[in-house]
Design a protein around this motif. Structure first.
Motif, short mmCIF file in Angstrom:
data_model
loop_
_atom_site.label_atom_id
_atom_site.label_comp_id
_atom_site.label_asym_id
_atom_site.label_seq_id
_atom_site.Cartn_x
_atom_site.Cartn_y
_atom_site.Cartn_z
N ASP A 39 0.81 -1.21 0.00
CA ASP A 39 0.00 0.00 0.00
C ASP A 39 0.85 1.26 0.00
OD1 ASP A 39 -2.38 -1.32 -0.06
OD2 ASP A 39 -2.66 -1.30 2.10
N ILE A 40 2.15 1.12 -0.18
CA ILE A 40 3.03 2.28 -0.11
C ILE A 40 3.43 2.72 -1.51
CG2 ILE A 40 5.25 3.14 0.75
CD1 ILE A 40 5.05 0.94 2.92
N PHE A 41 3.18 3.97 -1.81
CA PHE A 41 3.57 4.52 -3.11
C PHE A 41 5.06 4.81 -3.06
CE2 PHE A 41 2.90 7.32 -6.81
CZ PHE A 41 2.10 6.45 -7.53
N MET A 42 5.80 4.28 -4.02
CA MET A 42 7.25 4.28 -3.95
C MET A 42 7.93 5.41 -4.72
SD MET A 42 7.73 1.87 -1.88
CE MET A 42 9.49 1.68 -1.96
N SER A 52 -3.39 20.58 -4.45
CA SER A 52 -3.61 19.23 -3.93
C SER A 52 -4.25 18.33 -4.98
CB SER A 52 -4.52 19.31 -2.71
OG SER A 52 -4.91 18.04 -2.31
N PHE A 53 -3.77 17.09 -5.06
CA PHE A 53 -4.37 16.12 -5.97
C PHE A 53 -5.81 15.82 -5.58
CE2 PHE A 53 0.08 15.40 -6.84
CZ PHE A 53 0.09 15.17 -8.20
N SER A 54 -6.10 15.89 -4.29
CA SER A 54 -7.46 15.59 -3.82
C SER A 54 -8.47 16.66 -4.27
CB SER A 54 -7.49 15.44 -2.30
OG SER A 54 -7.12 16.65 -1.68
N LYS A 55 -8.00 17.83 -4.65
CA LYS A 55 -8.90 18.89 -5.11
C LYS A 55 -8.85 19.06 -6.63
CE LYS A 55 -8.90 21.14 -0.77
NZ LYS A 55 -8.80 22.27 0.06
N LEU A 56 -8.24 18.09 -7.30
CA LEU A 56 -8.10 18.14 -8.74
C LEU A 56 -9.44 17.85 -9.41
CD1 LEU A 56 -5.89 18.48 -10.90
CD2 LEU A 56 -5.55 16.02 -10.82
N SER A 105 -7.79 12.09 -16.93
CA SER A 105 -6.90 12.26 -18.06
C SER A 105 -5.44 12.03 -17.69
CB SER A 105 -7.08 13.66 -18.65
OG SER A 105 -6.36 13.78 -19.84
N LEU A 106 -5.00 12.59 -16.56
CA LEU A 106 -3.63 12.38 -16.10
C LEU A 106 -3.36 10.91 -15.81
CD1 LEU A 106 -3.00 15.37 -13.67
CD2 LEU A 106 -1.83 14.93 -15.83
N SER A 107 -4.29 10.27 -15.13
CA SER A 107 -4.09 8.87 -14.77
C SER A 107 -4.03 7.99 -16.01
CB SER A 107 -5.17 8.39 -13.80
OG SER A 107 -6.43 8.44 -14.39
N LYS A 108 -4.84 8.29 -17.01
CA LYS A 108 -4.82 7.52 -18.25
C LYS A 108 -3.47 7.66 -18.94
CE LYS A 108 -7.29 6.79 -22.57
NZ LYS A 108 -8.40 7.20 -23.41
N CYS A 109 -2.96 8.88 -19.03
CA CYS A 109 -1.66 9.13 -19.66
C CYS A 109 -0.52 8.45 -18.91
CB CYS A 109 -1.39 10.63 -19.76
SG CYS A 109 -2.39 11.47 -20.98
N LEU A 110 -0.62 8.42 -17.59
CA LEU A 110 0.46 7.87 -16.76
C LEU A 110 0.30 6.38 -16.48
CD1 LEU A 110 0.76 10.86 -14.29
CD2 LEU A 110 2.35 10.25 -16.14
N ILE A 138 -1.98 4.80 -14.54
CA ILE A 138 -2.37 4.45 -13.18
C ILE A 138 -3.86 4.72 -13.02
CG2 ILE A 138 -0.09 4.94 -12.20
CD1 ILE A 138 -1.21 7.60 -11.15
N ARG A 139 -4.42 4.28 -11.90
CA ARG A 139 -5.83 4.55 -11.62
C ARG A 139 -5.97 5.98 -11.10
NH1 ARG A 139 -7.16 0.13 -7.35
NH2 ARG A 139 -5.38 1.25 -6.49
N ALA A 140 -7.10 6.60 -11.39
CA ALA A 140 -7.32 7.99 -10.95
C ALA A 140 -7.21 8.11 -9.44
CB ALA A 140 -8.68 8.48 -11.44
N GLU A 141 -7.72 7.12 -8.70
CA GLU A 141 -7.65 7.21 -7.24
C GLU A 141 -6.23 7.12 -6.72
OE1 GLU A 141 -9.25 2.96 -8.15
OE2 GLU A 141 -9.56 4.96 -8.94
N ASP A 142 -5.32 6.56 -7.54
CA ASP A 142 -3.92 6.49 -7.12
C ASP A 142 -3.25 7.87 -7.10
OD1 ASP A 142 -4.03 3.76 -6.74
OD2 ASP A 142 -3.42 3.32 -8.80
N LEU A 143 -3.80 8.83 -7.80
CA LEU A 143 -3.27 10.19 -7.75
C LEU A 143 -3.34 10.76 -6.35
CD1 LEU A 143 -4.67 11.76 -11.04
CD2 LEU A 143 -2.29 11.18 -10.55
N LEU A 144 -4.33 10.33 -5.58
CA LEU A 144 -4.49 10.82 -4.22
C LEU A 144 -3.31 10.43 -3.33
CD1 LEU A 144 -8.27 10.06 -3.64
CD2 LEU A 144 -7.21 12.26 -4.21
#
Length: 85
Positions: free
Chosen positions: A18-21, A58-62, A69-74, A76-82
């Motif tokens: 669960d740790i983002f590296m 803040s990513f939480s206020k994005l 769109s960012l998550s698709k390009c990168l 990852i899942r959108a919730e992972d941006l948080l």
């Protein structure tokens, strides 16, 4: 033989349990995006990407469209941006 990254095989790992590296900049750079090229690909303004990277926003206020769109390009899942907050 050059070591080529193949999705799902030897691609860089950014999660360990669960740790983002990594941080957002490292993820963006690992995907070979500059701030400008990510902005072009995602439709998210460069100014917003810079603010996120400098922790001025803040990513939480994005905006949800920007997050999707960012998550698709990168890749990852959108919730992972948080996890970058």
């Amino acid at each position: 033989i050059k070591n080529k990254i193949k999705p799902g095989v030897n691609a860089p790992r950014f999660f360990k349990g669960d740790i983002f590296m990594c941080n957002f900049v490292e993820l963006r750079e690992s995907k070979k995006f500059t701030q400008v090229s990510l902005a072009d690909a995602s439709g998210v303004p460069v100014r917003t990407i810079r603010a996120l990277e400098q922790r001025q926003r803040s990513f939480s206020k994005l905006n949800l469209e920007y997050a999707a769109s960012l998550s698709k390009c990168l890749g990852i899942r959108a919730e992972d941006l948080l996890r970058f907050d």
